[in-house]
Design an enzyme around this catalytic site. Structure first.
Site, PDB file in Angstrom:
ATOM      1  N   LYS A   1      -2.592   6.090  10.361  1.00  0.00           N
ATOM      2  CA  LYS A   1      -1.226   6.389  10.775  1.00  0.00           C
ATOM      3  C   LYS A   1      -1.108   7.589  11.713  1.00  0.00           C
ATOM      4  O   LYS A   1      -0.048   7.836  12.272  1.00  0.00           O
ATOM      5  CB  LYS A   1      -0.354   6.579   9.544  1.00  0.00           C
ATOM      6  CG  LYS A   1      -0.157   5.298   8.756  1.00  0.00           C
ATOM      7  CD  LYS A   1       0.622   4.265   9.557  1.00  0.00           C
ATOM      8  CE  LYS A   1       0.928   3.024   8.758  1.00  0.00           C
ATOM      9  NZ  LYS A   1       1.779   2.092   9.492  1.00  0.00           N
TER      10      LYS A   1
HETATM   11  N1  PMP Z   1      -3.275   1.036   4.469  1.00  0.00           N
HETATM   12  C1  PMP Z   1      -2.678   2.196   4.195  1.00  0.00           C
HETATM   13  C2  PMP Z   1      -3.333   3.135   3.246  1.00  0.00           C
HETATM   14  C3  PMP Z   1      -1.443   2.494   4.780  1.00  0.00           C
HETATM   15  O1  PMP Z   1      -0.817   3.666   4.508  1.00  0.00           O
HETATM   16  C4  PMP Z   1      -0.856   1.543   5.660  1.00  0.00           C
HETATM   17  C5  PMP Z   1       0.493   1.809   6.235  1.00  0.00           C
HETATM   18  N2  PMP Z   1       1.546   1.568   5.330  1.00  0.00           N
HETATM   19  C6  PMP Z   1      -1.513   0.337   5.905  1.00  0.00           C
HETATM   20  C7  PMP Z   1      -2.736   0.135   5.307  1.00  0.00           C
HETATM   21  C8  PMP Z   1      -0.916  -0.764   6.726  1.00  0.00           C
HETATM   22  O2  PMP Z   1      -0.738  -0.495   8.076  1.00  0.00           O
HETATM   23  P1  PMP Z   1       0.445  -1.149   8.886  1.00  0.00           P
HETATM   24  O3  PMP Z   1       1.710  -0.444   8.458  1.00  0.00           O
HETATM   25  O4  PMP Z   1       0.124  -0.881  10.304  1.00  0.00           O
HETATM   26  O5  PMP Z   1       0.550  -2.595   8.570  1.00  0.00           O
END
Ligand code: PMP
Length: 326
Positions: free
Chosen positions: A46
């Site tokens: 992120k």
């Molecule tokens: N894994 C973790 C630990 C996350 O914090 C996130 C984000 N919520 C994701 C995967 C998924 O990513 P995305 O929001 O881009 O689908």
């Protein structure tokens, strides 16, 4: 990866360019490669959108250069945004449902942000509503809203995807990623499908998540311990375009937990639950490609290891399945 062979001006310059490492337990004929996103300065995938969305919003004029960022977040986005906000001279307020890991909330505060909790039973929807109310009350505030902001997926289209394609000389057969907001998978998918429309795109969710609603399935909603991926209300997941997705794989928490422990014990990978779910799904896709069950333009599968298990030690990720608190 970021070479660190030359001095850099700011931690912001260390976002991205993460290593791509083979998952040892994948088939020889169709290797799985994982992008190790814990190498980012805030230690998760992120950080990419934290930097990209804030710089983009200041450029677009939707966020004043001395304004306040207000975001509903499960945690990692808050950390990524807090790193970027601090360096860009912005204030940050995060709205986090109570059940998410305390480590993440401590890190957001350490980075100078304010954290407000909403009740667990109101889910992400409750956090989103509260963030918008707060933004109305504050002057110069804006909500990046990772669940609906095209800059989220664009960050991956512009950074994560080109890094993967460069590392593999463009030979990517399938992309597999868990969907929280879906930003990672959508950005990767758009980039991949422009290069080869046959690239296989596979979404991952924990059992109990209801992404199946977007695929004409009738999913059974339930709680899950896997953190960061899945949904209970696809109305909030504005970025997800099911047309780009070939398959949705659902992984039970028990399997994810075992894979998280296996990845540490056998592969030296201290990664968290969403990475473990991605690993299992990607290994499955690789076996299916190898066995001719599904078609892919190249014999390789790429996934994302989103963050590190260290962030969840207080939740007992390395204890027994029963002791692991979701
Ligand atoms: N894994 C973790 C630990 C996350 O914090 C996130 C984000 N919520 C994701 C995967 C998924 O990513 P995305 O929001 O881009 O689908």
């Amino acid at each position: 990866m970021t070479t660190h062979t030359e001095p850099l001006d700011s931690v912001m310059d260390t976002v991205g360019e993460t290593p791509l490492v083979r998952v040892a337990a994948s088939p020889d004929a169709v290797p799985v490669y994982a992008k190790l996103e814990s190498f980012n300065p805030g230690a998760s995938v992120k950080d990419r959108i934290g930097k990209y969305m804030l710089e983009g919003m200041i450029e677009e004029g939707t966020l004043p250069p001395d304004g306040t960022v207000v975001e509903p977040t499960a945690g990692n986005t808050g950390i990524g945004l807090a790193v970027a906000a601090g360096q860009l001279g912005l204030d940050a307020v995060f709205v986090v449902p109570e059940r998410f890991s305390v480590e993440k909330q401590q890190l957001m505060r350490a980075l100078g942000a304010d954290v407000i909790n909403t009740p667990t039973d109101e889910g992400m929807g409750g956090a989103i509503d509260r963030a918008h109310e707060l933004a109305e009350e504050l002057d110069g505030a804006a909500v990046p809203q990772q669940f609906a902001n095209p800059l989220n997926a664009e960050a991956h289209y512009e950074t994560t995807a080109p890094e993967i394609y460069e590392a593999l000389d463009g030979e990517v057969g399938a992309l597999v990623a868990g969907m929280g907001t879906g930003g990672t998978l959508m950005g990767l998918a758009e980039y991949a499908l422009e290069r080869n429309p046959d690239t296989r795109i596979v979404a991952v969710q924990p059992e109990g998540s209801t992404y199946g609603d977007l695929f004409g399935e009738d999913p059974e909603e339930g709680e899950y311990k896997t953190e960061g991926i899945g949904t209970h209300d696809t109305e909030t997941n504005r970025l997800v375009d099911p047309e780009l997705i070939d398959d949705l794989l659902t992984v039970p928490d028990e399997d994810t937990h075992a894979e998280m422990q296996r990845l540490a014990a056998e592969e030296g990978q201290l990664v968290a639950s969403s990475a473990a779910a991605n690993s299992l799904a990607a290994r499955q896709v690789a076996r299916d490609v190898r066995d001719g069950e599904v078609d892919a333009p190249h014999d390789s599968v790429v996934t994302v290891f989103c963050d590190s298990s260290e962030r969840y030690l207080s939740k007992g990720v390395y204890r027994s399945f029963e002791e692991w608190e979701g």
